[in-house]
Design an enzyme around this catalytic site. Structure first.
Site, PDB file in Angstrom:
ATOM      1  N   LYS A   1       0.840  -1.204   0.000  1.00 14.41           N
ATOM      2  CA  LYS A   1       0.000   0.000   0.000  1.00 14.41           C
ATOM      3  C   LYS A   1       0.880   1.261   0.000  1.00 14.41           C
ATOM      4  CE  LYS A   1      -0.324  -0.282   5.056  1.00 14.41           C
ATOM      5  NZ  LYS A   1      -1.130  -0.769   6.177  1.00 14.41           N
TER       6      LYS A   1
ATOM      7  N   ARG B   1     -10.724  -0.613  14.826  1.00 13.12           N
ATOM      8  CA  ARG B   1     -10.677   0.150  13.583  1.00 13.12           C
ATOM      9  C   ARG B   1     -11.685  -0.473  12.630  1.00 13.12           C
ATOM     10  NH1 ARG B   1      -4.839   0.961  10.719  1.00 13.12           N
ATOM     11  NH2 ARG B   1      -5.188  -1.214  10.178  1.00 13.12           N
TER      12      ARG B   1
ATOM     13  N   HIS C   1      -6.251  -7.729  12.901  1.00 18.07           N
ATOM     14  CA  HIS C   1      -5.041  -6.892  12.940  1.00 18.07           C
ATOM     15  C   HIS C   1      -4.648  -6.654  14.391  1.00 18.07           C
ATOM     16  CE1 HIS C   1      -2.053  -4.358  11.174  1.00 18.07           C
ATOM     17  NE2 HIS C   1      -2.580  -3.216  11.552  1.00 18.07           N
TER      18      HIS C   1
ATOM     19  N   CYS D   1      13.821  24.489   4.195  1.00 23.29           N
ATOM     20  CA  CYS D   1      12.902  25.216   3.315  1.00 23.29           C
ATOM     21  C   CYS D   1      12.098  24.229   2.464  1.00 23.29           C
ATOM     22  CB  CYS D   1      13.679  26.150   2.397  1.00 23.29           C
ATOM     23  SG  CYS D   1      14.844  27.224   3.260  1.00 23.29           S
ATOM     24  N   MET D   2      11.232  24.749   1.631  1.00 26.98           N
ATOM     25  CA  MET D   2      10.396  23.885   0.792  1.00 26.98           C
ATOM     26  C   MET D   2      11.245  23.036  -0.161  1.00 26.98           C
ATOM     27  SD  MET D   2       7.308  24.870  -1.810  1.00 26.98           S
ATOM     28  CE  MET D   2       6.269  25.637  -0.584  1.00 26.98           C
ATOM     29  N   ASP D   3      12.255  23.648  -0.752  1.00 20.32           N
ATOM     30  CA  ASP D   3      13.016  22.957  -1.800  1.00 20.32           C
ATOM     31  C   ASP D   3      14.489  22.785  -1.478  1.00 20.32           C
ATOM     32  OD1 ASP D   3      10.618  23.297  -3.338  1.00 20.32           O
ATOM     33  OD2 ASP D   3      11.251  25.363  -3.659  1.00 20.32           O
TER      34      ASP D   3
HETATM   35  C1  LIG Z   1      -0.374  -1.712   6.937  1.00 18.88           C
HETATM   36  C2  LIG Z   1      -0.935  -2.987   7.423  1.00 18.88           C
HETATM   37  C3  LIG Z   1      -0.111  -4.109   7.629  1.00 18.88           C
HETATM   38  C4  LIG Z   1       1.395  -4.042   7.582  1.00 18.88           C
HETATM   39  O1  LIG Z   1       1.891  -3.583   8.817  1.00 18.88           O
HETATM   40  P1  LIG Z   1       3.461  -3.499   9.096  1.00 18.88           P
HETATM   41  O2  LIG Z   1       3.553  -3.039  10.494  1.00 18.88           O
HETATM   42  O3  LIG Z   1       4.002  -2.503   8.123  1.00 18.88           O
HETATM   43  O4  LIG Z   1       4.010  -4.855   8.861  1.00 18.88           O
HETATM   44  C5  LIG Z   1      -0.720  -5.302   7.935  1.00 18.88           C
HETATM   45  N1  LIG Z   1      -2.065  -5.395   8.055  1.00 18.88           N
HETATM   46  C6  LIG Z   1      -2.869  -4.331   7.899  1.00 18.88           C
HETATM   47  C7  LIG Z   1      -4.338  -4.500   8.073  1.00 18.88           C
HETATM   48  C8  LIG Z   1      -2.344  -3.087   7.598  1.00 18.88           C
HETATM   49  O5  LIG Z   1      -3.149  -2.034   7.461  1.00 18.88           O
END
Ligand SMILES: *Cc1c(COP(=O)(O)O)cnc(C)c1O
Length: 383
Positions: free
Chosen positions: A41, A141, A173, A323-325
């Site tokens: 991601k 979550r 998670h 700075c920005m750049d």
């Molecule tokens: C981002 C994410 C992971 C990966 O987590 P890490 O700590 O980078 O290994 C795994 N599961 C879910 C649901 C996530 O959102």
């Protein structure tokens, strides 16, 4: 490799593979059969997708990928990822047809959402939408949240029996797998215990729920379990630690280096002020290097008067505001000329600055530093 020699990120694909192998060995020591689901991601945590994802598929044999949203999933498909893709986050149900057409698996987070997916998929008259059902076991979550395993099971079975939905897995998670204090360890164990008990029941009643996963990077190292068919590997793959305090049983190889060119070198006399707001004053005669990267490239402004870059293999403190750049470094005593390279993240000679080092100075985590390297920084891929 036509890139503007201003600010750029070098992405070491061989290190990506080394990190994957180390993590795999960690899992394998107990199970040998848990497959990796690489979390790609956010543009591979800023490292650049599809290049990193394709490398993982072609050179590291990865068959499972996780992303945060539909656009990321479609980008992977368009660039030639043929393995499984799971969307961890929300997809509006009206995209059910796009999911099934592209053979993308969606996280199903509650019964109502799954019902909407089911009825939208009906309108498309396509293949069923594949889902992994997400259980909230303590992260608060996404996912089903109940007080007893039986209630979880009942909802899981309702989702699995929906028309046009193919429920193929269960996942959760962990919120604190990267903290080793006893309270966090207890909490994590409770999450896993609840997940196991729900999975054991649900998979008995519904064998098509084949996949089962709960480990993130830290989870795979400290709580690995042979009952999981998949482990979701994120930050460790990129060579960063889930938490600074954590001692990992293997070495991390940071995949990304951030470099920029020195655009000007000059001497300042004692009392000269540097950059916006004049927050730095030369304590004597100093030599400075102006470096062509700033916060619009992802160098945190919080490094003003705090960070350091590496020039000529030596540490050069950032003086004044970023700075920005551009930023300005004190290079007194360093042999440096315009056109030389400054290392903002990475190694030069005996010195190294990691994204985790920068994160500590900015009171954040390495994840945020690498994800924050912006689009205008070209990624250069090295094998
Ligand atoms: C981002 C994410 C992971 C990966 O987590 P890490 O700590 O980078 O290994 C795994 N599961 C879910 C649901 C996530 O959102």
């Amino acid at each position: 490799m036509e890139i503007l020699k201003r600010a750029w990120a070098e992405v070491h694909l061989d290190r990506l593979r080394a990190n994957v192998e180390n993590y795999q060995n960690c899992l394998g020591s107990e199970t040998g059969k848990t497959q990796l689901m690489c979390v790609v991601k956010a543009d591979c945590y800023g490292h650049g997708s599809p290049a990193c994802s394709l490398y993982l598929q072609e050179e590291a044999g990865i068959r499972w990928f996780a992303v945060s949203n539909l656009n990321e999933a479609l980008e992977l498909r368009e660039s030639g990822i043929t393995g499984e893709i799971l969307i961890l986050g929300y997809t509006p149900p009206e995209y059910a047809g796009v999911l099934s057409e592209n053979n993308i698996i969606q996280a199903a987070t509650d019964l109502e959402y799954a019902q909407e997916l089911s009825s939208c998929a009906d309108n498309c008259a396509g293949k069923p939408v594949r889902v992994h059902i997400k259980l909230d076991t303590g992260m608060s979550r996404l996912g089903l949240r109940f007080s007893s395993p039986d209630e979880y099971c009942e909802q899981i079975l309702s989702i699995a029996s929906l028309e046009n939905i193919s429920a193929e897995g269960l996942f959760t998670h962990l919120s604190s797998a990267d903290s080793m204090d006893s309270e966090s360890v207890e909490f994590t164990k409770e999450q896993i215990k609840l997940f196991d008990s729900v999975c054991n029941k649900a998979q008995k009643l519904c064998p098509q729920l084949k996949e089962r996963h709960f480990m993130n990077s830290a989870g795979g190292v400290f709580y690995n379990s042979s009952k999981a068919t998949l482990a979701r590997l994120g930050i460790i793959m990129y060579g960063l630690t889930p938490d600074r305090e954590l001692k990992l049983p293997f070495e991390l190889h940071p995949v990304m280096e951030l470099k920029a060119v020195v655009s000007q070198v000059k001497y300042l006399e004692k009392g000269a002020s540097v950059s916006y707001g004049r927050t730095f004053t030369a304590p004597g005669r100093i030599k400075t290097a102006t470096v062509a990267a700033g916060y619009a490239d992802g160098v945190p402004r919080l490094l003003s008067n705090k960070g350091e870059v590496l020039i000529g293999g030596k540490k050069a403190p950032i003086i004044g505001r970023v700075c920005m750049d551009q930023l300005i470094a004190d290079v007194t005593g360093i042999d440096v000329r315009p056109g030389d390279v400054a290392v903002i993240i990475g190694s030069d000679g005996a010195n190294t600055v990691t994204a985790d080092d920068i994160a500590e100075k900015c009171s954040t985590i390495g994840y945020e530093i690498v994800c924050g390297i912006t689009k205008r920084v070209p990624r250069v891929y090295l094998k």
